[in-house]
Write a protein that holds these residues in place. Structure first.
Motif, PDB file in Angstrom:
ATOM      1  N   HIS A 103      44.579  53.234  61.705  1.00  0.00           N
ATOM      2  CA  HIS A 103      45.729  54.020  62.136  1.00  0.00           C
ATOM      3  C   HIS A 103      45.721  55.423  61.540  1.00  0.00           C
ATOM      4  CE1 HIS A 103      48.193  50.231  63.293  1.00  0.00           C
ATOM      5  NE2 HIS A 103      47.481  50.695  64.291  1.00  0.00           N
ATOM      6  N   PHE A 104      45.190  55.572  60.329  1.00  0.00           N
ATOM      7  CA  PHE A 104      45.075  56.909  59.739  1.00  0.00           C
ATOM      8  C   PHE A 104      44.118  57.767  60.563  1.00  0.00           C
ATOM      9  CE2 PHE A 104      43.065  59.770  56.505  1.00  0.00           C
ATOM     10  CZ  PHE A 104      44.171  60.581  56.318  1.00  0.00           C
ATOM     11  N   CYS A 105      43.021  57.175  60.997  1.00  0.00           N
ATOM     12  CA  CYS A 105      42.068  57.904  61.846  1.00  0.00           C
ATOM     13  C   CYS A 105      42.705  58.239  63.194  1.00  0.00           C
ATOM     14  CB  CYS A 105      40.800  57.075  62.051  1.00  0.00           C
ATOM     15  SG  CYS A 105      39.794  56.884  60.563  1.00  0.00           S
ATOM     16  N   TRP A 106      43.525  57.323  63.703  1.00  0.00           N
ATOM     17  CA  TRP A 106      44.229  57.577  64.962  1.00  0.00           C
ATOM     18  C   TRP A 106      45.175  58.768  64.804  1.00  0.00           C
ATOM     19  CZ3 TRP A 106      49.241  57.681  66.850  1.00  0.00           C
ATOM     20  CH2 TRP A 106      49.396  57.573  68.238  1.00  0.00           C
ATOM     21  N   ASP A 107      45.875  58.830  63.676  1.00  0.00           N
ATOM     22  CA  ASP A 107      46.788  59.944  63.413  1.00  0.00           C
ATOM     23  C   ASP A 107      46.030  61.259  63.311  1.00  0.00           C
ATOM     24  OD1 ASP A 107      48.864  58.129  63.376  1.00  0.00           O
ATOM     25  OD2 ASP A 107      48.863  57.927  61.194  1.00  0.00           O
ATOM     26  N   LEU A 108      44.899  61.239  62.606  1.00  0.00           N
ATOM     27  CA  LEU A 108      44.081  62.451  62.502  1.00  0.00           C
ATOM     28  C   LEU A 108      43.614  62.910  63.878  1.00  0.00           C
ATOM     29  CD1 LEU A 108      41.885  61.586  59.379  1.00  0.00           C
ATOM     30  CD2 LEU A 108      43.803  63.202  59.484  1.00  0.00           C
ATOM     31  N   ARG A 109      43.298  61.957  64.735  1.00  0.00           N
ATOM     32  CA  ARG A 109      42.873  62.274  66.099  1.00  0.00           C
ATOM     33  C   ARG A 109      44.022  62.879  66.904  1.00  0.00           C
ATOM     34  NH1 ARG A 109      43.437  59.115  70.684  1.00  0.00           N
ATOM     35  NH2 ARG A 109      41.962  59.522  72.386  1.00  0.00           N
ATOM     36  N   GLU A 110      45.222  62.346  66.735  1.00  0.00           N
ATOM     37  CA  GLU A 110      46.387  62.841  67.467  1.00  0.00           C
ATOM     38  C   GLU A 110      46.668  64.302  67.151  1.00  0.00           C
ATOM     39  OE1 GLU A 110      48.892  61.281  69.770  1.00  0.00           O
ATOM     40  OE2 GLU A 110      46.878  60.443  70.042  1.00  0.00           O
ATOM     41  N   PHE A 111      46.374  64.714  65.908  1.00  0.00           N
ATOM     42  CA  PHE A 111      46.630  66.095  65.495  1.00  0.00           C
ATOM     43  C   PHE A 111      45.348  66.941  65.498  1.00  0.00           C
ATOM     44  CE2 PHE A 111      50.329  63.861  63.842  1.00  0.00           C
ATOM     45  CZ  PHE A 111      51.353  64.719  64.203  1.00  0.00           C
ATOM     46  N   ASN A 112      44.324  66.428  66.199  1.00  0.00           N
ATOM     47  CA  ASN A 112      43.086  67.180  66.456  1.00  0.00           C
ATOM     48  C   ASN A 112      42.292  67.531  65.202  1.00  0.00           C
ATOM     49  OD1 ASN A 112      43.570  67.319  69.311  1.00  0.00           O
ATOM     50  ND2 ASN A 112      45.099  68.904  68.890  1.00  0.00           N
ATOM     51  N   HIS A 113      42.412  66.709  64.163  1.00  0.00           N
ATOM     52  CA  HIS A 113      41.577  66.915  62.977  1.00  0.00           C
ATOM     53  C   HIS A 113      40.210  66.277  63.151  1.00  0.00           C
ATOM     54  CE1 HIS A 113      44.838  68.710  60.723  1.00  0.00           C
ATOM     55  NE2 HIS A 113      45.618  67.670  60.982  1.00  0.00           N
ATOM     56  N   ILE A 114      40.148  65.231  63.943  1.00  0.00           N
ATOM     57  CA  ILE A 114      38.882  64.598  64.289  1.00  0.00           C
ATOM     58  C   ILE A 114      38.923  64.274  65.774  1.00  0.00           C
ATOM     59  CG2 ILE A 114      38.471  63.616  61.990  1.00  0.00           C
ATOM     60  CD1 ILE A 114      39.464  60.933  63.013  1.00  0.00           C
ATOM     61  N   SER A 115      37.757  63.991  66.344  1.00  0.00           N
ATOM     62  CA  SER A 115      37.697  63.713  67.774  1.00  0.00           C
ATOM     63  C   SER A 115      36.843  62.472  68.025  1.00  0.00           C
ATOM     64  CB  SER A 115      37.110  64.921  68.516  1.00  0.00           C
ATOM     65  OG  SER A 115      36.962  64.639  69.891  1.00  0.00           O
ATOM     66  N   ILE A 149      56.001  49.633  58.057  1.00  0.00           N
ATOM     67  CA  ILE A 149      56.305  50.983  57.569  1.00  0.00           C
ATOM     68  C   ILE A 149      55.081  51.887  57.407  1.00  0.00           C
ATOM     69  CG2 ILE A 149      58.312  50.102  56.323  1.00  0.00           C
ATOM     70  CD1 ILE A 149      56.707  50.485  53.712  1.00  0.00           C
ATOM     71  N   HIS A 150      53.874  51.321  57.435  1.00  0.00           N
ATOM     72  CA  HIS A 150      52.712  52.130  57.048  1.00  0.00           C
ATOM     73  C   HIS A 150      52.472  53.289  58.008  1.00  0.00           C
ATOM     74  CE1 HIS A 150      50.564  49.965  60.228  1.00  0.00           C
ATOM     75  NE2 HIS A 150      49.593  50.850  60.099  1.00  0.00           N
ATOM     76  N   GLN A 151      52.661  53.051  59.312  1.00  0.00           N
ATOM     77  CA  GLN A 151      52.367  54.115  60.267  1.00  0.00           C
ATOM     78  C   GLN A 151      53.400  55.232  60.207  1.00  0.00           C
ATOM     79  OE1 GLN A 151      50.066  55.415  61.431  1.00  0.00           O
ATOM     80  NE2 GLN A 151      49.703  55.215  63.629  1.00  0.00           N
ATOM     81  N   LEU A 152      54.633  54.878  59.898  1.00  0.00           N
ATOM     82  CA  LEU A 152      55.658  55.906  59.708  1.00  0.00           C
ATOM     83  C   LEU A 152      55.262  56.843  58.571  1.00  0.00           C
ATOM     84  CD1 LEU A 152      58.477  57.099  60.240  1.00  0.00           C
ATOM     85  CD2 LEU A 152      59.400  55.395  58.657  1.00  0.00           C
TER      86      LEU A 152
END
Length: 240
Positions: A24-36, A220-223
């Motif tokens: 989920h952390f990688c998913w969040d980074l992807r959502e904000f265009n830090h990784i692709s 709560i982790h994803q929040l």
């Protein structure tokens, strides 16, 4: 009398929690265009599959331990404890649906992993104390899924999204098959690993803690992660 925790199960479940947070952390980074990356890339498909396998087999394992430890209690007390756990799980599943509906109305979660576990726990409950029979049922269902098209969930998914108005794209969805197999083989895995004990270390202590608080961390982790990534992104944009 409090139920004695199984340290090996806590470690096993804790590993699933840790991998889930990384995913989920990688998913969040992807959502904000830090990784692709694409979620359909084989690596991420297998990564998610490993997490689901660990979580779902842990559910079957936990049910096996619960029924085995309480074998001297009356059936009514065992059933009462089970229904209390199911009540907490239902509340958590409904909370996830409401939160995602408010936050992401076009992608809200209506049948994620908690919903799946809630329903399958009822189906699996009669077989939880019978590892061989439970695993045999799981293997049989898996073979039916692989060899026929009788158990294809997308047909039901089409009905839900078209006739009941659920979004076609959701943040999390678990197709019952083949994942139902994992819960049914969980008791056999638990029985096989019942005498396994790992040496205590910083890592095992961390995994054990994660496993003991798996449901709360899931909720709560994803929040926390999403908010942290968003705030960091905003800060970096201001600095630049």
């Amino acid at each position: 009398m409090l139920k004695k925790r199984n340290p090996t199960l806590d470690l096993y479940r804790g590993l699933a929690v840790l991998l889930m947070m990384i995913f989920h952390f990688c998913w969040d980074l992807r959502e904000f265009n830090h990784i692709s990356y694409h979620l359909t890339d084989p690596f991420w498909v297998y990564f998610r599959s490993i997490i689901l396998f660990l979580f779902l087999t842990a559910i079957g394992w936990s049910a096996y331990i619960s029924k085995s430890q309480n074998c001297n209690q009356s059936q009514s007390n065992i059933l009462k404890r089970f229904l209390m756990r199911q009540g907490k799980l239902l509340l958590a599943a409904v909370s996830i649906s409401l939160i995602t509906y408010i936050t992401f109305p076009s992608q809200w979660i209506y049948f994620g992993i908690l919903h799946f576990i809630f329903i399958l726990s009822f189906i699996h409950y009669p077989f939880a104390s019978l590892p061989i029979i439970s695993a045999s049922i799981g293997l049989f269902l898996f073979l039916i899924y692989q060899l026929t098209d009788w158990l294809l969930f997308p047909n039901i998914h089409y009905l839900i999204t078209n006739d009941f108005g659920a979004p076609k794209y959701t943040l999390d969805i678990i197709y019952p098959f083949p994942w139902v197999t994992c819960i049914f083989i969980g008791p056999l895995i638990g029985k096989a690993l019942s005498n396994v004990h790992l040496q205590t270390s910083l890592l095992t202590n961390l995994l054990s803690w994660l496993g003991q608080h798996a449901l709360n961390i899931y909720l709560i982790h994803q929040l926390i992660l999403y908010t942290a990534v968003k705030l960091t992104t905003d800060l970096l944009s201001h600095l630049n």
